[in-house]
Scaffold this active site. Sequence first.
Site, short mmCIF file in Angstrom:
data_model
loop_
_atom_site.label_atom_id
_atom_site.label_comp_id
_atom_site.label_asym_id
_atom_site.label_seq_id
_atom_site.Cartn_x
_atom_site.Cartn_y
_atom_site.Cartn_z
CB CYS A 2 53.11 35.25 44.51
SG CYS A 2 53.02 35.02 42.74
NE ARG A 27 49.78 36.87 49.23
CZ ARG A 27 49.38 38.12 49.36
NH1 ARG A 27 48.49 38.43 50.27
NH2 ARG A 27 49.87 39.07 48.61
CD1 TRP A 74 47.04 32.03 41.85
CD2 TRP A 74 47.44 33.66 40.41
NE1 TRP A 74 45.94 32.16 41.07
CE2 TRP A 74 46.16 33.15 40.19
CE3 TRP A 74 47.90 34.68 39.60
CZ2 TRP A 74 45.33 33.64 39.20
CZ3 TRP A 74 47.08 35.17 38.62
CH2 TRP A 74 45.81 34.65 38.43
CG ASN A 98 52.92 39.12 45.34
OD1 ASN A 98 52.37 38.75 44.31
ND2 ASN A 98 52.28 39.65 46.36
N GLY A 99 54.07 40.15 42.30
CA GLY A 99 53.77 41.35 41.52
C GLY A 99 54.30 41.22 40.11
CD GLU A 479 31.90 53.04 42.51
OE1 GLU A 479 30.69 52.85 42.44
OE2 GLU A 479 32.61 52.55 43.41
CE LYS A 483 32.05 53.05 46.86
NZ LYS A 483 31.93 51.96 45.95
CD GLU A 486 28.79 52.86 49.11
OE1 GLU A 486 28.01 51.96 49.43
OE2 GLU A 486 29.61 52.73 48.19
CG HIS A 502 19.98 68.55 28.55
ND1 HIS A 502 19.32 69.17 27.51
CD2 HIS A 502 21.18 68.15 28.07
CE1 HIS A 502 20.10 69.11 26.42
NE2 HIS A 502 21.23 68.51 26.74
CE LYS A 601 31.97 44.05 50.66
NZ LYS A 601 32.23 45.27 49.86
C1 F6R Z 1 28.74 50.11 46.88
C2 F6R Z 1 28.52 48.68 46.93
C3 F6R Z 1 27.24 48.16 46.41
C4 F6R Z 1 27.45 46.81 45.71
C5 F6R Z 1 26.09 46.21 45.33
C6 F6R Z 1 26.25 44.91 44.58
O1 F6R Z 1 29.99 50.44 47.40
O2 F6R Z 1 29.34 47.93 47.40
O3 F6R Z 1 26.63 49.08 45.55
O4 F6R Z 1 28.24 47.01 44.59
O5 F6R Z 1 25.33 45.99 46.49
O6 F6R Z 1 26.88 43.96 45.37
P1 F6R Z 1 27.61 42.72 44.73
O7 F6R Z 1 28.73 43.24 43.92
O8 F6R Z 1 28.02 41.87 45.86
O9 F6R Z 1 26.57 42.05 43.84
#
Ligand code: F6R
Length: 606
Positions: A2, A27, A74, A98-99, A479, A483, A486, A502, A601
Amino acid sequence: MCGIVGILGKSSVSTNLVDALRRLEYRGYDSAGIATIEGPGIERRRAEGKLRNLEKRLIAEPLGGRTGIGHTRWATHGRPTERNAHPHMTAKVSVVHNGIIENFRELRADLEAKGHKFETDTDTEAVVHLITEELDQGAKPVAAVRSALQQLRGAFALGIIFAGEDDLMIAARKGSPLAIGHGSGEMYLGSDAIALAPFTDAITYLEEGDWAVLRRSGAEIFNIDGVPVERPLVKAVASALLIDKGNYRHFMAKEIHEQPEVISHTLANYLDMTQARVRFPDLGIDLSKLTRVTISACGTAYYAGLVAKYWIERYARVPVEIDVASEMRYREAPLPENGLAVFVSQSGETADTLATLRYAKANGQRIASVVNVRTSTIARESHTALPTLAGPEIGVASTKAFTCQLSVLACLAIAIGRARGTISAEQETALVNALMEVPRHVASILRSDEAFVAVAHELSKADDVLYLGRGSSFPIALEGALKLKEISYIHAEGYAAGELKHGPIALIDENVPVVVVAPEDELFEKTVSNLQEVAARGGQVILISDASPEKTGCKLAAHIQMPKVDSFVAPMLYAVPTQLIAYQTAVLMGTDVDQPRNLAKSVTVE
Ligand code: F6R
């Protein structure tokens, strides 16, 4: 999702309210409305559907007030009808929201018992009556809102006006963002600075838990404890008004902090919150006859899929095959009849994921994709696209997209379980209730920033870091390690805690911090044994857990205290500290947090 606006203007504000709402239409757009102060009372106009319907209504029945609030909706609680559209109001007060107000059922029952008559199915109406009740008891508007806020549970943003109060608007932020705009002799409120761009570029962002009293002369801001606070006034630059970093140093920080809001929007798309049920789209396959679910994705999205494997196998009792897309696309894996293939991708453009999707489709699978970009190739080539409502993710390291992917996949697991009869109606209610509480818990984790800075100091000295987890915490360990590496460039690996002895245990010495992701669930004791093995070899244990540190029986280098939740939703919460640890470490290391070296990205090549 929203959008909220508010204007304390010098002349009639209805046209400007609608202009601002237009900029927030991304939104939510299933209904819209505005309310303005008209003499001693409040008037409102609302309309179902797109904003243009509201505009038509306003041409037929204009509003002239100089003080007003607006909303583009929404739907979460209650169908997208005019009756359920915001603003909601009584004769004394009008609210846009909103929320999600988590305790609205209890509040409503209590207020109905006191004689309040509810007109809608929304959670918001409980807020309106709660404030009205305070006013009825003699409280002045500011005191009435202060008291009402203390009684609300959930993640929300609110804009409030009062009958006969032409120079007053109150705003509150808990989990959902809100920006205050400063004009000359005018004040504005908006879900983001983009909404306020035509009127002002002088913006103050409310911080978590803040609430503010706006008058034409300015804003007084209070923190969660009611203490007056100063928040910086920033100049929003033109380009930032398109993709806006808010008052955060990096997009990644902003996106981490957006999670309470975007998780609740994503959940609202797949849940009937009023009935505490899953409301999942038809996937075009009889879920009760599913033979197998095949999941494929890359990187962070793959780890979301890995959590889903634990959920679907445990709660829906269907075998799940999962592999990274770059492997699965060439494995020529045999795929069964009546199989559902699920692809997870923030961008919806990842080349390997797309190629695997095409392979699965050619091999007779029903294709569902969990995507953040609805117009993406993966969304278009799927039989069903299951959108995450994370909003644009600019930081290269995926954060809010991950927890939103988990939100969709959790609902999918429940939907399959219900169809197959492995989850009863009561269990569904309990699981949905646990999901609905996630945004509030995430908001509470986000408040303890200092703990993460302390951990970051430890990690920034290390060359190698291990992350351990069991069960559905194992993917979170993977994960967390991804994080960290990277964005800080520190070498990190995630392992299933039981795999430690192991091999990886050979790496442990006093220079290797070990981050242990361990909710106090049925596997906790087993993970504690692994943690003791690490501690006995001088490893520095950083525990992320809802259990008290004493329960580990060993000395911890750090302990991140987590809220107690149903173990089903734990992965959605435990991801957040791993994001914050990585973020704070990268900030200390001085790396380019939003655009780490070598990464892109959207990976549209193999
Ligand atoms: C890590 C990251 C990447 C994406 C991967 C898949 O922080 O962002 O590992 O998760 O490149 O990207 P998508 O989700 O766009 O398919």
